[in-house]
Design a protein around this motif. Structure first.
Motif, PDB file in Angstrom:
ATOM      1  N   HIS A 114      39.588  40.457  26.667  1.00  0.00           N
ATOM      2  CA  HIS A 114      40.122  39.106  26.816  1.00  0.00           C
ATOM      3  C   HIS A 114      40.711  38.692  25.479  1.00  0.00           C
ATOM      4  CE1 HIS A 114      38.109  38.512  30.712  1.00  0.00           C
ATOM      5  NE2 HIS A 114      37.127  39.192  30.185  1.00  0.00           N
ATOM      6  N   TYR A 152      51.404  48.381  32.374  1.00  0.00           N
ATOM      7  CA  TYR A 152      51.797  47.565  33.509  1.00  0.00           C
ATOM      8  C   TYR A 152      51.328  46.140  33.252  1.00  0.00           C
ATOM      9  CZ  TYR A 152      52.501  51.893  36.209  1.00  0.00           C
ATOM     10  OH  TYR A 152      52.937  53.115  36.663  1.00  0.00           O
ATOM     11  N   GLN A 211      50.347  42.464  35.266  1.00  0.00           N
ATOM     12  CA  GLN A 211      50.058  41.816  36.548  1.00  0.00           C
ATOM     13  C   GLN A 211      49.995  40.318  36.314  1.00  0.00           C
ATOM     14  OE1 GLN A 211      46.293  42.831  38.517  1.00  0.00           O
ATOM     15  NE2 GLN A 211      47.284  42.627  40.501  1.00  0.00           N
ATOM     16  N   GLU A 260      48.693  36.390  41.078  1.00  0.00           N
ATOM     17  CA  GLU A 260      49.142  36.474  42.481  1.00  0.00           C
ATOM     18  C   GLU A 260      50.304  37.456  42.678  1.00  0.00           C
ATOM     19  OE1 GLU A 260      47.200  34.849  44.563  1.00  0.00           O
ATOM     20  OE2 GLU A 260      46.168  33.926  42.858  1.00  0.00           O
ATOM     21  N   LEU A 289      51.227  44.708  40.310  1.00  0.00           N
ATOM     22  CA  LEU A 289      51.460  45.275  38.985  1.00  0.00           C
ATOM     23  C   LEU A 289      52.921  45.689  38.846  1.00  0.00           C
ATOM     24  CD1 LEU A 289      48.282  45.864  39.508  1.00  0.00           C
ATOM     25  CD2 LEU A 289      48.589  47.520  37.671  1.00  0.00           C
ATOM     26  N   PHE A 345      47.574  46.092  32.015  1.00  0.00           N
ATOM     27  CA  PHE A 345      46.830  47.322  32.272  1.00  0.00           C
ATOM     28  C   PHE A 345      47.547  48.510  31.655  1.00  0.00           C
ATOM     29  CE2 PHE A 345      43.553  45.848  35.064  1.00  0.00           C
ATOM     30  CZ  PHE A 345      44.097  44.764  35.746  1.00  0.00           C
ATOM     31  N   PHE A 380      43.700  54.029  35.431  1.00  0.00           N
ATOM     32  CA  PHE A 380      43.870  52.750  34.759  1.00  0.00           C
ATOM     33  C   PHE A 380      42.666  52.355  33.926  1.00  0.00           C
ATOM     34  CE2 PHE A 380      47.811  50.908  36.340  1.00  0.00           C
ATOM     35  CZ  PHE A 380      48.135  51.808  37.328  1.00  0.00           C
ATOM     36  N   GLY A 381      42.963  51.680  32.829  1.00  0.00           N
ATOM     37  CA  GLY A 381      41.919  51.070  32.026  1.00  0.00           C
ATOM     38  C   GLY A 381      41.541  49.717  32.604  1.00  0.00           C
ATOM     39  N   PRO A 382      40.519  49.072  32.008  1.00  0.00           N
ATOM     40  CA  PRO A 382      40.000  47.822  32.560  1.00  0.00           C
ATOM     41  C   PRO A 382      40.916  46.620  32.356  1.00  0.00           C
ATOM     42  CG  PRO A 382      38.889  48.366  30.533  1.00  0.00           C
ATOM     43  CD  PRO A 382      39.751  49.532  30.857  1.00  0.00           C
ATOM     44  N   ARG A 436      43.110  40.739  29.509  1.00  0.00           N
ATOM     45  CA  ARG A 436      43.574  39.481  30.106  1.00  0.00           C
ATOM     46  C   ARG A 436      44.011  38.562  28.973  1.00  0.00           C
ATOM     47  NH1 ARG A 436      43.027  39.537  35.311  1.00  0.00           N
ATOM     48  NH2 ARG A 436      41.754  41.212  36.104  1.00  0.00           N
ATOM     49  N   ARG A 438      39.448  40.921  39.482  1.00  0.00           N
ATOM     50  CA  ARG A 438      39.535  40.909  38.025  1.00  0.00           C
ATOM     51  C   ARG A 438      39.166  42.267  37.402  1.00  0.00           C
ATOM     52  NH1 ARG A 438      40.634  36.038  36.406  1.00  0.00           N
ATOM     53  NH2 ARG A 438      40.037  36.347  34.245  1.00  0.00           N
ATOM     54  N   LYS A 439      39.413  43.326  38.163  1.00  0.00           N
ATOM     55  CA  LYS A 439      39.182  44.687  37.638  1.00  0.00           C
ATOM     56  C   LYS A 439      40.480  45.487  37.709  1.00  0.00           C
ATOM     57  CE  LYS A 439      34.527  44.513  37.561  1.00  0.00           C
ATOM     58  NZ  LYS A 439      33.626  44.935  36.506  1.00  0.00           N
ATOM     59  N   GLU A 440      40.395  46.717  37.215  1.00  0.00           N
ATOM     60  CA  GLU A 440      41.568  47.571  37.243  1.00  0.00           C
ATOM     61  C   GLU A 440      41.747  48.232  38.610  1.00  0.00           C
ATOM     62  OE1 GLU A 440      38.735  48.270  35.854  1.00  0.00           O
ATOM     63  OE2 GLU A 440      38.344  50.433  35.716  1.00  0.00           O
ATOM     64  N   PRO A 441      42.977  48.615  38.945  1.00  0.00           N
ATOM     65  CA  PRO A 441      43.179  49.384  40.182  1.00  0.00           C
ATOM     66  C   PRO A 441      42.531  50.756  40.050  1.00  0.00           C
ATOM     67  CG  PRO A 441      45.264  48.594  39.257  1.00  0.00           C
ATOM     68  CD  PRO A 441      44.229  48.385  38.223  1.00  0.00           C
ATOM     69  N   PHE A 449      54.029  48.969  42.881  1.00  0.00           N
ATOM     70  CA  PHE A 449      52.878  48.442  43.599  1.00  0.00           C
ATOM     71  C   PHE A 449      53.282  47.352  44.580  1.00  0.00           C
ATOM     72  CE2 PHE A 449      49.030  49.963  41.364  1.00  0.00           C
ATOM     73  CZ  PHE A 449      49.617  50.626  40.313  1.00  0.00           C
ATOM     74  N   GLY A 450      52.638  47.355  45.746  1.00  0.00           N
ATOM     75  CA  GLY A 450      52.698  46.188  46.600  1.00  0.00           C
ATOM     76  C   GLY A 450      51.804  45.094  46.032  1.00  0.00           C
ATOM     77  N   LYS A 451      51.905  43.921  46.596  1.00  0.00           N
ATOM     78  CA  LYS A 451      51.099  42.797  46.109  1.00  0.00           C
ATOM     79  C   LYS A 451      49.642  42.921  46.511  1.00  0.00           C
ATOM     80  CE  LYS A 451      52.870  38.608  46.029  1.00  0.00           C
ATOM     81  NZ  LYS A 451      53.622  37.378  46.407  1.00  0.00           N
TER      82      LYS A 451
END
Lengths: 115, 112
Positions: free
Chosen positions: A10, A35, A37, A40, A43, A91, A106-108, A111, B41-44, B102-104
């Motif tokens: 964070h 990437y 995000q 809403e 990515l 990400f 992917f990493g965590p 934010r 709130r995590k990674e894909p 990526f899709g939403k």
């Protein structure tokens, strides 16, 4: 067997400050992808790097954003003079090679909140 | 037309239900297809790759129809732990085949 590591998890920045996001790929992986995000949203690809090379930065905003992956150390995504619209989850992903295996891990995420 | 379009959801199902997610993609030259799941709130995380012949992994079955540019994911006997957002992911084609689109995502909530 550590996965992709990102830090900080964070990050809060005021408008106009700089943000530096770090990513260490999985062991044995030499390809790094960033990437973004937005809230809403899905990515979106930003940039693809190999050691000491930017391969594709077509998804990066033209101004204020830069990325590097030095010979030693993590990949860095740098955002200068942040604005509120930069608030998002960033990400990093890595893969062993870009051809033959398209799976990216992917990493965590970091934010970023811009106040 | 969006590059990757998914059911908007959300899906709310009881435990044990079967649920199906649909996805369409616009680039007919796309080569690789995946389903990822993303917890809040995590990674894909990669759930499974999708092959033309269809593939199954336990309770999960993925199908690809290249002619219709359509991908699906079926979850049987859903568990509480399946609650997540499911992301349809397509890779770019040609020289930029590393680029994932990526899709939403579609949010699934499995209720007890």
């Amino acid at each position: 067997n550590a996965g992709v590591m990102q830090n900080p998890r964070h990050l809060v920045r005021r408008r106009g400050q700089e943000a530096r996001l770090r990513c260490s790929p999985m062991k044995g992986h030499s390809h790094v992808y960033w990437y973004r995000q937005l809230p809403e949203e899905g990515l979106k690809f930003m940039v693809y790097l190999q050691k000491e090379n930017i391969i594709d930065e077509s998804g990066m905003p033209k101004e204020r954003f830069s990325a590097e992956f030095p010979k030693e150390g993590p990949s860095i995504l740098r955002i200068q003079q942040v604005v509120r619209g930069d608030s998002a989850a960033y990400f990093c992903a890595s893969s062993p090679a870009s051809t033959g295996s398209y799976e990216q891990y992917f990493g965590p995420g970091t934010r970023l909140t811009v106040t | 037309r969006k590059e990757v379009e998914q059911d908007p959801g959300p899906f709310n199902v009881p435990e044990g239900a079967t649920v199906a997610f649909n996805c369409t993609y616009s680039n007919s030259a796309s080569q690789s297809f995946f389903w990822y799941r993303q917890d809040c709130r995590k990674e894909p995380k990669l759930l499974m790759s999708v092959y033309s012949s269809g593939n199954e992994d336990g309770r999960f079955t993925a199908q690809l129809n290249r002619a219709s540019q359509y991908i699906s994911l079926l979850i049987r006997d859903s568990k509480l732990s399946d609650s997540a957002t499911y992301l349809c992911v397509v890779n770019d084609s040609g020289g930029s085949n590393y680029k994932l689109t990526f899709g939403k995502g579609t949010l699934l909530t499995v209720n007890p």
